[in-house]
Design an enzyme around this catalytic site. Structure first.
Site, PDB file in Angstrom:
ATOM      1  N   HIS A   1      46.483  39.069  38.830  1.00  0.00           N
ATOM      2  CA  HIS A   1      46.505  40.479  39.234  1.00  0.00           C
ATOM      3  C   HIS A   1      46.533  40.633  40.748  1.00  0.00           C
ATOM      4  CE1 HIS A   1      45.476  42.319  35.214  1.00  0.00           C
ATOM      5  NE2 HIS A   1      45.282  41.031  34.989  1.00  0.00           N
TER       6      HIS A   1
ATOM      7  N   ASP B   1      47.290  43.647  49.021  1.00  0.00           N
ATOM      8  CA  ASP B   1      46.849  44.039  47.681  1.00  0.00           C
ATOM      9  C   ASP B   1      47.878  43.575  46.663  1.00  0.00           C
ATOM     10  OD1 ASP B   1      45.228  45.277  45.787  1.00  0.00           O
ATOM     11  OD2 ASP B   1      44.986  47.082  47.003  1.00  0.00           O
TER      12      ASP B   1
HETATM   13  O1  F6P Z   1      42.135  41.822  40.063  1.00  0.00           O
HETATM   14  C1  F6P Z   1      41.096  42.120  40.893  1.00  0.00           C
HETATM   15  C2  F6P Z   1      39.799  42.419  40.159  1.00  0.00           C
HETATM   16  O2  F6P Z   1      39.305  41.287  39.514  1.00  0.00           O
HETATM   17  C3  F6P Z   1      39.960  43.553  39.167  1.00  0.00           C
HETATM   18  O3  F6P Z   1      40.304  43.132  37.897  1.00  0.00           O
HETATM   19  C4  F6P Z   1      38.634  44.228  39.216  1.00  0.00           C
HETATM   20  O4  F6P Z   1      38.731  45.593  38.961  1.00  0.00           O
HETATM   21  C5  F6P Z   1      38.186  44.007  40.634  1.00  0.00           C
HETATM   22  O5  F6P Z   1      38.868  42.867  41.100  1.00  0.00           O
HETATM   23  C6  F6P Z   1      36.677  43.890  40.770  1.00  0.00           C
HETATM   24  O6  F6P Z   1      36.277  42.697  40.308  1.00  0.00           O
HETATM   25  P1  F6P Z   1      34.827  42.188  39.975  1.00  0.00           P
HETATM   26  O7  F6P Z   1      33.863  43.336  40.165  1.00  0.00           O
HETATM   27  O8  F6P Z   1      34.899  41.736  38.568  1.00  0.00           O
HETATM   28  O9  F6P Z   1      34.583  41.080  40.934  1.00  0.00           O
END
Ligand code: F6P
Length: 471
Positions: free
Chosen positions: A155, A363
């Site tokens: 992602h 990003d």
């Molecule tokens: O892809 C980035 C991500 O892992 C998202 O899926 C998620 O919304 C954000 O970062 C926050 O991640 P976490 O709080 O699980 O570290």
């Protein structure tokens, strides 16, 4: 149709809460239709052995979660995933804090995931693994003898080999992606960077434009830009702007224009740089002083990591400086809020804002940019100001694209957005909305799964998802 097994660090176990995240909205329909399992971390870290996985069954889907021991959580999540991979994959070598111990913890937790996942895995299942926490998972499953189709979607950005090779032990980790059948990226740039890594660093042989031979198998590369629920968000925003919450906010602005920014508190989002740009804007264009309010909504995140706490202090100080230097008893230039808001509240606020300020330094995609556009009134829309370094810039080419490292450039774009004619705003909005409607989130999961299960169908060009509207 084969059963679907989704694996991600966080699992969207249904809990009755109104706010469903992007991943949940995207994959839950596919999971329900095909039947399946969503497997991952429970969100709990314990002093002792976390015990066996827990399962919640709902609508044809088993949500299976496991806890982590505190030391595993520290080394895996706070350590290697978020203090090494996160900064490096976001091009921030200066912030990476590598230790061999954390890398060991990361690989150990991936092995632990694999050992628990295989208890629920059957030979025909299609497995879809998400994000940078789980790079070595396919390798761990293959070593346990599993021959399933396994796909991986990252992602976040994937930088060029010149950056990735600064990751100590990258040769132990990154080639493990070759054990997946399909590796998906947000943009063509990310996919190209990975291809170059496989060709140049691993010496893999390219089979055709988007596949490589690896360990007697083929690994394919694809581009699958994540979208938003475009029409559904537009409907939600139409209702939400009438809510008492949004009316209250608008009333408190006393007719002033509103600019909105919504980001997790993360250094990749460029929030201090944005504050600096807003400050410049008010200085270069003093006629806006007293006439515009910038609302920045920034829930705290990853609070166990020092860089995130440092950033919290930095942003708070920057906001205080701007409000102290330029504010009046009757006007606060920046409203800075750490509270998370519901999806409905955000949709209404987006629609009420004359400009959406989305200026990450880097990003993978940035869904706030897309949500802001989807939420606008097509007859009288606000203007998206978007960093050229967000994956979303590939689709949102009619936004005002800016360099977040150039505060004067961003300041000029803010002035341009607030002064733009209705005609130009409509044209820009319509152009972006059209692209977002074509790439609705509802189709994203199906596109990825089709490419994983039926690799030959619909393949026309390298990185076949070029059709998805990216430039
Ligand atoms: O892809 C980035 C991500 O892992 C998202 O899926 C998620 O919304 C954000 O970062 C926050 O991640 P976490 O709080 O699980 O570290």
């Amino acid at each position: 149709m084969a059963r679907l097994v989704v694996v991600s660090n966080r699992v969207g176990v249904p809990d009755g809460a109104a706010r469903a995240g992007g991943l949940e909205v995207a994959i839950r329909p596919a999971l329900r239709r095909r039947g399946g399992v969503w497997f991952g971390w429970s969100g709990r870290a314990t002093d002792n052995d976390p015990g066996p996985p827990k399962t919640v069954e709902r609508d044809n889907v088993a949500y299976v979660t496991i806890g982590l021991r505190k030391d595993d959580y520290e080394e895996f999540y706070n350590g290697f995933a978020n203090r090494v991979l996160w900064p490096i994959l976001h091009y921030r070598l200066d912030l990476a804090e590598f230790t061999r111990r954390d890398l060991g913890g990361y690989i150990r937790v991936n092995e632990f995931f694999a050992s628990n996942l295989e208890k629920v895995l059957t030979p025909d299942d299609v497995v879809w693994v998400h994000d940078y926490h789980l790079i070595p998972l396919a390798k761990a499953l293959r070593e346990r003898g599993h021959k399933n189709k396994i796909g991986f979607f990252i992602h976040i950005p994937f930088p060029p080999p010149e950056i990735i090779t600064a990751l100590p032990n990258h040769e132990r980790l990154i080639p493990a992606l070759g054990h997946y059948d399909l590796v998906g990226f947000q943009t063509e740039t990310d996919a190209n960077n990975f291809s170059r890594y496989l060709a140049n660093e691993c010496g893999l042989k390219r089979i055709d434009g988007d596949s490589f031979a690896f360990d007697g198998r083929t690994v394919r590369i694809g581009v699958f830009p994540v979208g938003v629920e475009t029409e559904a968000l537009a409907r939600l925003a139409r209702r939400a702007i009438e809510s008492s919450f949004v009316r209250g906010v608008l009333g408190s602005l006393a007719g002033r224009a509103m600019i909105i920014g919504v980001d997790r508190l993360d250094y990749s989002k460029g929030i201090p740089e944005r504050m600096n740009a807003f400050n410049r804007f008010l200085t270069i264009f003093p006629e806006w002083q007293g006439n515009v309010t910038y609302l920045q909504i920034t829930p705290r995140s990853r609070t166990g990591i020092p860089e995130y706490n440092d950033l919290g202090r930095l942003v708070g100080e920057a906001v205080g400086r701007i409000n102290g230097a330029l504010g009046e008893a009757s006007w606060t230039p920046v409203r800075y809020i750490n509270k998370a808001h519901s999806r409905t509240a955000l949709a209404g606020l987006y629609r009420a804002a004359r400009a959406g300020l989305v200026t990450p330094l880097r990003d993978g995609m940035n869904l706030v940019a897309k949500e802001y556009v989807a939420a606008q009134n097509a007859d009288d829309p606000g203007v998206l100001i978007l960093s050229r370094f967000a994956g979303a810039a590939r689709e949102c080419t009619a936004a005002l694209l800016v360099n977040p490292y150039d505060p004067e450039g961003v300041a000029i774009a803010i002035n341009r957005a607030l002064s733009m004619s209705q005609d130009e705003r409509r044209q820009r909005h319509a152009a972006i909305f059209k692209v977002l409607a074509q790439n609705d989130l509802s189709r994203w999961a199906e596109r990825f799964l089709a490419a994983l299960e039926y690799p030959q169908a619909g393949r026309t060009a390298p990185f076949a998802a070029r059709a998805a509207g990216q430039r």
